[in-house]
Enzyme design. Structure first.
Site, mmCIF file in Angstrom:
data_model
loop_
_atom_site.group_PDB
_atom_site.id
_atom_site.type_symbol
_atom_site.label_atom_id
_atom_site.label_comp_id
_atom_site.label_asym_id
_atom_site.label_seq_id
_atom_site.Cartn_x
_atom_site.Cartn_y
_atom_site.Cartn_z
ATOM 1 N N ASP A 38 -7.041 -8.284 4.073
ATOM 2 C CA ASP A 38 -6.251 -9.152 3.193
ATOM 3 C C ASP A 38 -5.772 -10.425 3.892
ATOM 4 O O ASP A 38 -5.175 -11.297 3.254
ATOM 5 C CB ASP A 38 -5.026 -8.395 2.658
ATOM 6 C CG ASP A 38 -5.442 -7.301 1.682
ATOM 7 O OD1 ASP A 38 -6.524 -7.427 1.068
ATOM 8 O OD2 ASP A 38 -4.693 -6.324 1.531
ATOM 9 N N GLY A 62 -5.870 -3.893 -8.089
ATOM 10 C CA GLY A 62 -7.012 -3.024 -7.810
ATOM 11 C C GLY A 62 -6.559 -1.713 -7.183
ATOM 12 O O GLY A 62 -7.069 -0.636 -7.514
ATOM 13 N N ARG A 76 1.512 4.291 -2.994
ATOM 14 C CA ARG A 76 1.272 5.696 -2.656
ATOM 15 C C ARG A 76 2.548 6.530 -2.777
ATOM 16 O O ARG A 76 2.495 7.711 -3.121
ATOM 17 C CB ARG A 76 0.688 5.780 -1.239
ATOM 18 C CG ARG A 76 -0.779 5.316 -1.185
ATOM 19 C CD ARG A 76 -1.162 4.896 0.218
ATOM 20 N NE ARG A 76 -2.583 4.590 0.378
ATOM 21 C CZ ARG A 76 -3.160 3.427 0.048
ATOM 22 N NH1 ARG A 76 -2.447 2.461 -0.497
ATOM 23 N NH2 ARG A 76 -4.453 3.236 0.267
ATOM 24 N N SER A 131 -13.671 0.928 2.190
ATOM 25 C CA SER A 131 -12.584 0.695 1.237
ATOM 26 C C SER A 131 -11.588 1.846 1.245
ATOM 27 O O SER A 131 -11.934 2.989 0.929
ATOM 28 C CB SER A 131 -13.159 0.533 -0.177
ATOM 29 O OG SER A 131 -12.110 0.595 -1.122
ATOM 30 N N ARG A 168 -12.593 -14.547 -2.522
ATOM 31 C CA ARG A 168 -11.702 -15.254 -1.587
ATOM 32 C C ARG A 168 -12.452 -16.181 -0.637
ATOM 33 O O ARG A 168 -11.861 -17.131 -0.121
ATOM 34 C CB ARG A 168 -10.856 -14.238 -0.796
ATOM 35 C CG ARG A 168 -9.758 -13.654 -1.649
ATOM 36 C CD ARG A 168 -8.885 -12.659 -0.919
ATOM 37 N NE ARG A 168 -7.742 -12.316 -1.762
ATOM 38 C CZ ARG A 168 -6.950 -11.281 -1.557
ATOM 39 N NH1 ARG A 168 -7.146 -10.475 -0.529
ATOM 40 N NH2 ARG A 168 -5.930 -11.047 -2.371
ATOM 41 N N SER A 185 0.834 -1.213 0.000
ATOM 42 C CA SER A 185 0.000 0.000 0.000
ATOM 43 C C SER A 185 0.865 1.258 0.000
ATOM 44 O O SER A 185 0.608 2.213 -0.737
ATOM 45 C CB SER A 185 -0.892 0.011 1.243
ATOM 46 O OG SER A 185 -1.824 -1.037 1.179
ATOM 47 N N GLN A 216 -9.225 2.000 -0.796
ATOM 48 C CA GLN A 216 -8.955 2.340 -2.200
ATOM 49 C C GLN A 216 -9.915 3.424 -2.670
ATOM 50 O O GLN A 216 -9.517 4.369 -3.352
ATOM 51 C CB GLN A 216 -9.090 1.097 -3.071
ATOM 52 C CG GLN A 216 -8.021 0.064 -2.769
ATOM 53 C CD GLN A 216 -8.174 -1.195 -3.588
ATOM 54 O OE1 GLN A 216 -9.076 -1.302 -4.413
ATOM 55 N NE2 GLN A 216 -7.303 -2.158 -3.363
ATOM 56 N N ARG A 233 -13.263 -6.963 -11.754
ATOM 57 C CA ARG A 233 -13.547 -6.327 -10.458
ATOM 58 C C ARG A 233 -14.318 -5.018 -10.631
ATOM 59 O O ARG A 233 -14.201 -4.337 -11.647
ATOM 60 C CB ARG A 233 -12.224 -6.101 -9.697
ATOM 61 C CG ARG A 233 -11.562 -7.432 -9.376
ATOM 62 C CD ARG A 233 -10.258 -7.264 -8.663
ATOM 63 N NE ARG A 233 -10.423 -6.710 -7.323
ATOM 64 C CZ ARG A 233 -9.407 -6.379 -6.537
ATOM 65 N NH1 ARG A 233 -8.155 -6.529 -6.973
ATOM 66 N NH2 ARG A 233 -9.629 -5.896 -5.345
ATOM 67 N N LYS A 277 -12.277 -9.282 -4.150
ATOM 68 C CA LYS A 277 -10.818 -9.087 -4.192
ATOM 69 C C LYS A 277 -10.267 -9.695 -5.480
ATOM 70 O O LYS A 277 -11.012 -9.868 -6.437
ATOM 71 C CB LYS A 277 -10.188 -9.696 -2.939
ATOM 72 C CG LYS A 277 -10.585 -8.981 -1.647
ATOM 73 C CD LYS A 277 -10.071 -7.557 -1.625
ATOM 74 C CE LYS A 277 -10.489 -6.811 -0.386
ATOM 75 N NZ LYS A 277 -10.149 -5.380 -0.465
#
Ligand code: S3P
Length: 463
Positions: free
Chosen positions: A333, A101, A33, A174, A364, A29, A176, A129, A360
């Site tokens: 995750d 994603g 970024r 989320s 999953r 992550s 994201q 997705r 995901k």
């Protein structure tokens, strides 16, 4: 799949204990970024410890396509000469985000308020997705998305020429989506506000502040009177200043050697320098509640993130628990590998509030349920739940091949299962592991795991 598109079958079988030090790669992550914020800054951002997994390499290529100068100096050391907020150039090629994603959603956010047009695609997993969750709020800024039915990739995004600021209440927990809105808010005038009911990972907020943006998070009572919510306010059009970033090691990758050690007799593994941001550390709390022998040494702060050295020892006395649904975002995750640990605990482990697992890199819940059942573990599932009936230490039969469905964490989870099951466990394709943990195979072997290329019935030819 491997880089050549061929599946990479692999299997693991019970061997001696796992022992030694596991130097897992940089946080995925934070790596994404670092590249994106570096590209939106003025000056040279220097990054050490960048995860050189395929997901992050795809984001690096995307930033170069939008005009940033991205350089790899070797050994995880990178630099990005940014173009500044609003400075993205129009890419001349399709942006291929591969399996990621996070990559596609954050990059879409970062370009949505700049008057450029870009087309995005990904692999067979990413192209299934949902992208409406980001293109809906980006449309409020004035961006326009043209994708396949159901808001899927491939998709073309036309950035807003005259963006307006947005106040957005997240409909899904989320990070994201939150991050896409905040990155879009960077080039909108005035204040962009995101309201989140369930706290999700806050790396974007921390890093934006570090790059010099004016951003504030306030906790207030929720409108429905139940619990609280976070209100994140970002002032648009800051001049982001380039930073030096040391990426901490990824707790989501650390989860694999840690959990493998907990279920493999005699193990004792040290994982140094793990990022332990509370919005990411839910797995470790859960494991401790189950009775795992985990210790945190050298707790410290590095680059605005809490960091510690984590030690995991074989834990034959783990008990199943009900994982609080409110914890889901902080370990989203990690449910696949938790369900593996739960298989070796006594009693039931109940995982509720996990509907996001269905969207995901693959579904999953379904992937873990089918694979665990094939390995002899009893599972119950619902739209947002999974229950694992533990078989106790050493009690999982194994002896099956799991389908990994282009999902790195499914592949690593079943390989860890095979390290402690009675019979070997194979995966049909360990290729996706390169997206987040390219050194998984050698790192686990160095700890003592018997991990080999080929199906379990291949008799175990070496890699
Ligand atoms: C991520 C957020 C999570 C997580 C993903 C990385 C991020 O996704 O599953 O691996 O870096 O923001 P959601 O925010 O969609 O839950």
């Amino acid at each position: 799949m491997s880089a050549h598109g061929q599946p990479v079958p692999m299997h693991a079988r019970r061997a001696g204990p796992l022992r030694g030090q596991a130097d897992v790669p940089g946080d995925k992550s934070i790596s994404h970024r670092s590249l994106i914020l570096g590209a939106l800054s003025v000056g040279e951002t220097r990054i050490t410890g960048l995860l050189e997994g395929q997901d992050v390499l795809d984001t690096a290529a995307a930033m170069a396509a939008f005009g940033a100068q991205v350089e790899n100096h070797g050994g995880g050391s990178w630099s990005v000469h940014g173009v500044g907020v609003g400075g993205f150039a129009e890419p001349s090629q399709v942006i291929d985000c591969g399996n990621s994603g996070t990559g596609v959603r954050l990059v879409m956010g970062a370009m949505a308020t700049t008057p450029v047009t870009a087309s995005f695609t990904g692999d067979a997993s990413l192209n299934k997705r949902p992208m409406g969750r980001v293109t809906d709020p980006l449309a409020l800024f004035g961006a326009r998305a043209y994708g396949r039915e159901g808001g899927r990739l491939p998709m073309t995004l036309v950035g807003a020429a005259e963006p307006v600021p947005v106040t957005y209440r997240l409909p899904v927990a989320s990070a994201q989506v939150k991050s896409a809105v905040l990155l879009a808010g960077l080039n909108a005038p005035g204040e962009t506000v995101v309201i989140e009911r369930v706290p999700t990972r806050d790396h974007t907020e921390r890093m934006l502040a570090g790059f010099g943006a004016e951003i504030e998070t306030v906790e207030r009572p929720a409108e429905d009177g139940q619990g609280s919510e976070h209100v994140i306010t970002l002032r648009g059009r800051p001049e982001l200043r380039a930073q030096d970033i040391a990426v901490p090691r990824d707790p989501s990758s650390a989860a694999f050697p840690v959990c493998a050690a907990l279920i493999t007799e005699g193990s004792d593994v040290l994982v140094p320098n793990i990022g332990l941001n509370p919005t990411r550390a839910g797995l470790f709390t859960t494991l401790q509640e189950m009775g795992a022998d985990l210790t945190f040494e050298n707790m410290r702060e590095e680059g605005g993130e809490p960091v510690a050295d984590l030690r995991a020892r074989y834990s034959p006395d783990m008990k199943g628990i009900a994982v609080p649904p409110a914890r889901a975002a902080s370990m989203i995750d990690e449910y696949p590998i938790l369900s593996v640990v739960a298989s070796f605990a006594e009693g039931e482990t109940v995982m509720d509030g996990v509907e996001e697992l269905r969207v995901k890199e693959c579904d999953r819940i379904d992937a873990m349920a089918r694979g665990l059942e094939a390995c002899g573990v009893r599972i119950e599932e619902g739209p947002a739940r999974m229950v694992v009936h533990g078989m106790g230490p050493g009690g999982v039969p194994g002896g099956a091949t799991a389908a990994t469905r282009l999902d790195h964490r499914i592949a690593m989870s079943f390989l860890c299962l095979g390290m402690a099951a009675r019979q070997p466990v194979a995966v049909d394709d360990a290729g996706p592991v390169v997206t987040s943990f390219p050194i998984f195979e050698t790192l686990m072997r160095d700890l003592g795991a018997d991990l080999r290329r080929g199906g379990a019935d291949a008799g175990g030819q070496g890699a």
